[in-house]
Enzyme design. Structure first.
Site, mmCIF file in Angstrom:
data_model
loop_
_atom_site.group_PDB
_atom_site.id
_atom_site.type_symbol
_atom_site.label_atom_id
_atom_site.label_comp_id
_atom_site.label_asym_id
_atom_site.label_seq_id
_atom_site.Cartn_x
_atom_site.Cartn_y
_atom_site.Cartn_z
ATOM 1 N N THR A 12 3.907 -19.453 -11.133
ATOM 2 C CA THR A 12 3.500 -20.689 -10.444
ATOM 3 C C THR A 12 2.949 -21.726 -11.413
ATOM 4 O OG1 THR A 12 3.087 -19.493 -8.402
ATOM 5 C CG2 THR A 12 1.931 -21.564 -8.653
ATOM 6 N N SER A 52 7.056 -13.943 -11.362
ATOM 7 C CA SER A 52 6.759 -12.558 -11.774
ATOM 8 C C SER A 52 7.135 -11.556 -10.691
ATOM 9 C CB SER A 52 5.293 -12.406 -12.166
ATOM 10 O OG SER A 52 4.456 -12.463 -11.049
ATOM 11 N N THR A 87 1.283 -14.795 -11.039
ATOM 12 C CA THR A 87 0.106 -14.020 -10.647
ATOM 13 C C THR A 87 0.476 -12.750 -9.870
ATOM 14 O OG1 THR A 87 -0.063 -15.396 -8.672
ATOM 15 C CG2 THR A 87 -1.442 -16.002 -10.563
ATOM 16 N N ASP A 88 1.649 -12.750 -9.219
ATOM 17 C CA ASP A 88 1.985 -11.623 -8.333
ATOM 18 C C ASP A 88 1.937 -10.274 -9.043
ATOM 19 O OD1 ASP A 88 2.470 -13.650 -6.529
ATOM 20 O OD2 ASP A 88 4.490 -12.990 -5.990
HETATM 21 N N1 ASP Z 1 2.697 -16.573 -6.831
HETATM 22 C C1 ASP Z 1 3.195 -16.277 -8.083
HETATM 23 C C2 ASP Z 1 2.506 -16.987 -9.240
HETATM 24 O O1 ASP Z 1 1.413 -17.236 -9.181
HETATM 25 C C3 ASP Z 1 4.622 -16.260 -8.274
HETATM 26 C C4 ASP Z 1 4.856 -15.339 -9.422
HETATM 27 O O2 ASP Z 1 4.259 -14.297 -9.491
HETATM 28 O O3 ASP Z 1 5.578 -15.722 -10.306
HETATM 29 O O4 ASP Z 1 3.016 -17.265 -10.250
#
Ligand code: ASP
Length: 332
Positions: A12, A52, A87-88
């Protein structure tokens, strides 16, 4: 001048809105520019530009390889490294890196909850804080860190605990290592870490370890399917302190020692895992030869098991002693 390398992987923090949904589009240089860093020499590297949630073990190994390449570099050596990441699954990449990180130089992961084209994005501040932490002498020797929303968290035991809140990461085992506030990094606790394991090889990419959660009425179908699909390890996320039921215990008893490693975790966010209950509970799983792991959440335990099984057989006694060293936490 202190030199920090930023390796971008997407997420993100690098994402913008498109007709097909929010996707990673921006490169490391654009991210670093938004962080407005002075007095630290920052070099950028683009490794991949992906969410991710779609990463594989192969992607994660390539992050480990990129880090190793930079740490080994003799010319213009880096003092620290930042990885921008979705973050995932940041907790998975962070623990894999931490398990193999034997260099005192800080390795810091960060990301964002709001996309990079949001007017009130959290990415620039998180990245600025992460670069400060990677450059900070006080962060040397702490292993891999996640710097997010002003917190400095040890990779080991840190999880994403909220889907949208800006302070998305918490340490669920132990506590935070420190804070970054007004451009100052304050370390309050030194994380305890076991000795590093060897870095993943290509075998890691194909080492199947499945994570199976328990729920009322769970049967052995998922366990059986996992093994049929080639799983060498299973992390059983039990209910409560680590419980299953008589049907699952019977299936696990068959599997243990059959070159499949089964390790007991919990589906609960925090707290120890112990063999307390009978009649299908954790005491029966422990009696069946399943080690309990309280020192890592299930997502991170899975990475440890995949790393270890990529180079070792699932011999029950050796799995137990490995878990005691790398994933137990008697004090929690
Ligand atoms: N929600 C996720 C992020 O914060 C999407 C990911 O993991 O790429 O990046």
């Amino acid at each position: 001048m202190t030199r920090v390398a930023v390796i971008a992987t997407g997420g993100t923090i690098a994402s913008t809105a498109t007709r097909g949904g929010v996707v990673a589009t921006r490169n490391a240089e654009a991210l670093v520019e938004s962080a407005r860093i002075n007095d630290i020499d920052v070099e950028t590297h683009d490794l991949m530009t992906v969410g991710s949630y779609r990463m594989t073990l192969g992607h994660i190994r390539s992050v480990s390889d990129a880090v190793a390449g930079l740490l080994q570099r003799r010319q213009d050596p880096v003092d620290g490294i930042v990885i921008t990441h979705g973050t995932d699954t940041m907790e998975e990449t962070a623990i894999l890196l931490d398990l193999v990180h034997g260099d005192p130089r800080p390795l810091v992961l960060t990301g964002a909850q709001r996309a990079s084209d949001a007017t009130d994005g959290d990415g620039p501040r998180n990245l600025a804080d992460a670069i400060l932490a990677a450059a900070a002498p006080d962060c040397r020797g702490l292993g891999v860190l996640i710097v997010f929303a002003g917190r400095v968290l040890p990779a080991r035991g840190t999880r994403k605990v909220h889907t949208t809140a800006l302070d998305a990461f918490h340490s669920v085992v132990g506590g935070k290592a420190g804070d970054v506030s007004d451009g100052t990094v304050l370390i309050r606790a030194v994380p305890r870490r076991p000795a590093p394991l060897p870095r993943p090889t290509a075998r890691f990419d194909g080492t199947r370890v499945d994570l199976i959660e328990m729920y009322p009425g769970a049967d052995a179908a998922l366990l059986t399917a996992a093994v049929a699909a080639g799983a060498r390890g299973i992390v059983l996320a039990g209910t409560g302190i680590g419980n299953a039921n008589p049907v699952v215990v019977a299936a696990v008893r068959e599997l243990v020692g059959d070159d499949v490693a089964v390790v007991l975790s919990t589906r609960v966010a925090q707290g120890p895992v112990e063999g307390v209950y009978g009649d299908g509970g954790g005491a029966d799983l422990v009696a069946a030869g399943v080690p309990t792991a309280s020192g890592l959440p299930a997502s991170q335990l899975r990475m440890l098991l995949a790393l270890w099984l990529s180079e070792n057989r699932a011999d029950a006694a050796r799995v137990r002693s490995m878990i005691a060293t790398y994933a137990d936490n008697k004090e929690e």
